[in-house]
Design a protein around this motif. Sequence first.
Motif, PDB file in Angstrom:
ATOM      1  N   TRP A 245       0.837  -1.201   0.000  1.00 23.73           N
ATOM      2  CA  TRP A 245       0.000   0.000   0.000  1.00 23.73           C
ATOM      3  C   TRP A 245       0.872   1.252   0.000  1.00 23.73           C
ATOM      4  CZ3 TRP A 245      -0.572   4.217   3.180  1.00 23.73           C
ATOM      5  CH2 TRP A 245      -1.677   5.050   2.916  1.00 23.73           C
ATOM      6  N   ALA A 246       1.888   1.275   0.869  1.00 24.12           N
ATOM      7  CA  ALA A 246       2.768   2.444   0.922  1.00 24.12           C
ATOM      8  C   ALA A 246       3.493   2.625  -0.410  1.00 24.12           C
ATOM      9  CB  ALA A 246       3.770   2.289   2.064  1.00 24.12           C
ATOM     10  N   GLY A 247       3.943   1.529  -1.013  1.00 22.35           N
ATOM     11  CA  GLY A 247       4.602   1.613  -2.308  1.00 22.35           C
ATOM     12  C   GLY A 247       3.699   2.227  -3.372  1.00 22.35           C
ATOM     13  N   GLN A 248       2.422   1.886  -3.327  1.00 18.82           N
ATOM     14  CA  GLN A 248       1.467   2.468  -4.285  1.00 18.82           C
ATOM     15  C   GLN A 248       1.375   3.981  -4.121  1.00 18.82           C
ATOM     16  OE1 GLN A 248      -2.210   0.417  -3.515  1.00 18.82           O
ATOM     17  NE2 GLN A 248      -1.416  -1.552  -4.218  1.00 18.82           N
TER      18      GLN A 248
ATOM     19  N   LEU B  70      11.226   3.125  -0.884  1.00 17.64           N
ATOM     20  CA  LEU B  70      10.727   4.167   0.017  1.00 17.64           C
ATOM     21  C   LEU B  70       9.714   3.578   1.006  1.00 17.64           C
ATOM     22  CD1 LEU B  70      10.271   7.106  -2.528  1.00 17.64           C
ATOM     23  CD2 LEU B  70      12.016   6.920  -0.732  1.00 17.64           C
ATOM     24  N   ALA B  71       8.899   2.637   0.523  1.00 18.59           N
ATOM     25  CA  ALA B  71       7.936   1.972   1.412  1.00 18.59           C
ATOM     26  C   ALA B  71       8.663   1.207   2.509  1.00 18.59           C
ATOM     27  CB  ALA B  71       7.028   1.044   0.611  1.00 18.59           C
ATOM     28  N   VAL B  72       9.746   0.520   2.156  1.00 16.72           N
ATOM     29  CA  VAL B  72      10.532  -0.202   3.155  1.00 16.72           C
ATOM     30  C   VAL B  72      11.121   0.775   4.167  1.00 16.72           C
ATOM     31  CG1 VAL B  72      12.635  -1.556   3.509  1.00 16.72           C
ATOM     32  CG2 VAL B  72      11.031  -2.192   1.696  1.00 16.72           C
ATOM     33  N   THR B  73      11.623   1.917   3.690  1.00 14.02           N
ATOM     34  CA  THR B  73      12.174   2.931   4.602  1.00 14.02           C
ATOM     35  C   THR B  73      11.109   3.408   5.589  1.00 14.02           C
ATOM     36  OG1 THR B  73      13.774   3.673   2.953  1.00 14.02           O
ATOM     37  CG2 THR B  73      13.234   5.221   4.726  1.00 14.02           C
TER      38      THR B  73
ATOM     39  N   TYR C  20       8.804   2.955  11.161  1.00 20.19           N
ATOM     40  CA  TYR C  20       7.715   2.695  12.102  1.00 20.19           C
ATOM     41  C   TYR C  20       8.049   1.546  13.041  1.00 20.19           C
ATOM     42  CZ  TYR C  20       3.338   0.642  13.744  1.00 20.19           C
ATOM     43  OH  TYR C  20       2.363   0.083  14.526  1.00 20.19           O
ATOM     44  N   GLN C  21       8.547   0.448  12.481  1.00 26.07           N
ATOM     45  CA  GLN C  21       8.888  -0.694  13.331  1.00 26.07           C
ATOM     46  C   GLN C  21       9.987  -0.319  14.320  1.00 26.07           C
ATOM     47  OE1 GLN C  21       7.323  -3.515  13.652  1.00 26.07           O
ATOM     48  NE2 GLN C  21       5.880  -3.084  12.009  1.00 26.07           N
ATOM     49  N   GLY C  22      10.964   0.450  13.854  1.00 28.11           N
ATOM     50  CA  GLY C  22      12.052   0.849  14.740  1.00 28.11           C
ATOM     51  C   GLY C  22      11.588   1.749  15.867  1.00 28.11           C
TER      52      GLY C  22
ATOM     53  N   THR D 189       6.406  10.235  19.035  1.00 29.30           N
ATOM     54  CA  THR D 189       6.066  11.607  18.660  1.00 29.30           C
ATOM     55  C   THR D 189       7.213  12.254  17.891  1.00 29.30           C
ATOM     56  OG1 THR D 189       4.688  11.794  20.634  1.00 29.30           O
ATOM     57  CG2 THR D 189       5.315  13.845  19.551  1.00 29.30           C
ATOM     58  N   ARG D 190       8.429  12.139  18.437  1.00 33.23           N
ATOM     59  CA  ARG D 190       9.582  12.784  17.797  1.00 33.23           C
ATOM     60  C   ARG D 190       9.901  12.152  16.444  1.00 33.23           C
ATOM     61  NH1 ARG D 190      11.555  12.121  23.025  1.00 33.23           N
ATOM     62  NH2 ARG D 190      13.089  10.564  22.353  1.00 33.23           N
ATOM     63  N   GLU D 191       9.932  10.835  16.410  1.00 27.21           N
ATOM     64  CA  GLU D 191      10.274  10.169  15.154  1.00 27.21           C
ATOM     65  C   GLU D 191       9.152  10.320  14.126  1.00 27.21           C
ATOM     66  OE1 GLU D 191      13.358   8.961  14.411  1.00 27.21           O
ATOM     67  OE2 GLU D 191      13.667  10.025  16.302  1.00 27.21           O
ATOM     68  N   GLY D 192       7.923  10.375  14.605  1.00 25.14           N
ATOM     69  CA  GLY D 192       6.809  10.642  13.687  1.00 25.14           C
ATOM     70  C   GLY D 192       6.943  12.003  13.030  1.00 25.14           C
ATOM     71  N   ALA D 193       7.370  13.010  13.809  1.00 25.15           N
ATOM     72  CA  ALA D 193       7.586  14.345  13.239  1.00 25.15           C
ATOM     73  C   ALA D 193       8.689  14.314  12.186  1.00 25.15           C
ATOM     74  CB  ALA D 193       7.928  15.332  14.354  1.00 25.15           C
ATOM     75  N   ARG D 194       9.738  13.525  12.440  1.00 22.34           N
ATOM     76  CA  ARG D 194      10.811  13.390  11.442  1.00 22.34           C
ATOM     77  C   ARG D 194      10.294  12.738  10.167  1.00 22.34           C
ATOM     78  NH1 ARG D 194      15.949  14.091  13.936  1.00 22.34           N
ATOM     79  NH2 ARG D 194      15.841  13.814  16.202  1.00 22.34           N
ATOM     80  N   LEU D 195       9.446  11.734  10.315  1.00 22.86           N
ATOM     81  CA  LEU D 195       8.890  11.069   9.140  1.00 22.86           C
ATOM     82  C   LEU D 195       7.996  12.022   8.333  1.00 22.86           C
ATOM     83  CD1 LEU D 195       7.936   7.470  10.340  1.00 22.86           C
ATOM     84  CD2 LEU D 195       9.702   8.103   8.694  1.00 22.86           C
TER      85      LEU D 195
END
Length: 200
Positions: free
Chosen positions: A139-142, A155-158, A163-165, A180-186
Amino acid sequence: MTDSAKPRTRAADKRRRLSAAAAQVLHKQGVERTTLADIAHAADVPVGNVYYYFKTKDELVSAALSEHGTHLDELTGSLDRLPDPRERLKALVEAWVGQRDTAARYGCPTGTLAVELDKRADGTLDAEAAVVIRRLLDWAGQQFRALGLPDPDDLAVTLVSAYQGMSLLASALRDPDIMTREGARLLHWLDSLEAPDRSP
């Protein structure tokens, strides 16, 4: 509804409750620590009835994975209503961050189950967990492909790896702020991605 249909409806409801309870309890306790009685209690179903619907704990684990797949499909289905693929990806990240307290206690529901099942020498349940994760990757790849970005599957794998990390670290350190912090980076990363200029 006919009298003969009522028992089938009740049976389907009990099976559904057991599947949903299995997904919740296995996420919190893991496969090895969870008993059929734990799942029956969470589903408010007599423990003796469990065997009518699921003969083994592995069948309940499989049902839990199916439940995770259903939740994923519901989430991506709702995101697909957004008109822009970048906004869909950002909304996915925001949904992950919205579950930060749960992630900090138990990790990613499918990811933690996949890791635990991978350590078992028997069965194919780890492959079933991989199917759910693959659906998220696809889905993300699409979405990345719809944005015209190169290497959309990478990019989907990244994205999913991030998220898993962050789920793993939030759980290991019991710190929801990591999400929260890593979500903002994403979100910043998603905003920074630009399709290549193909003009002559």
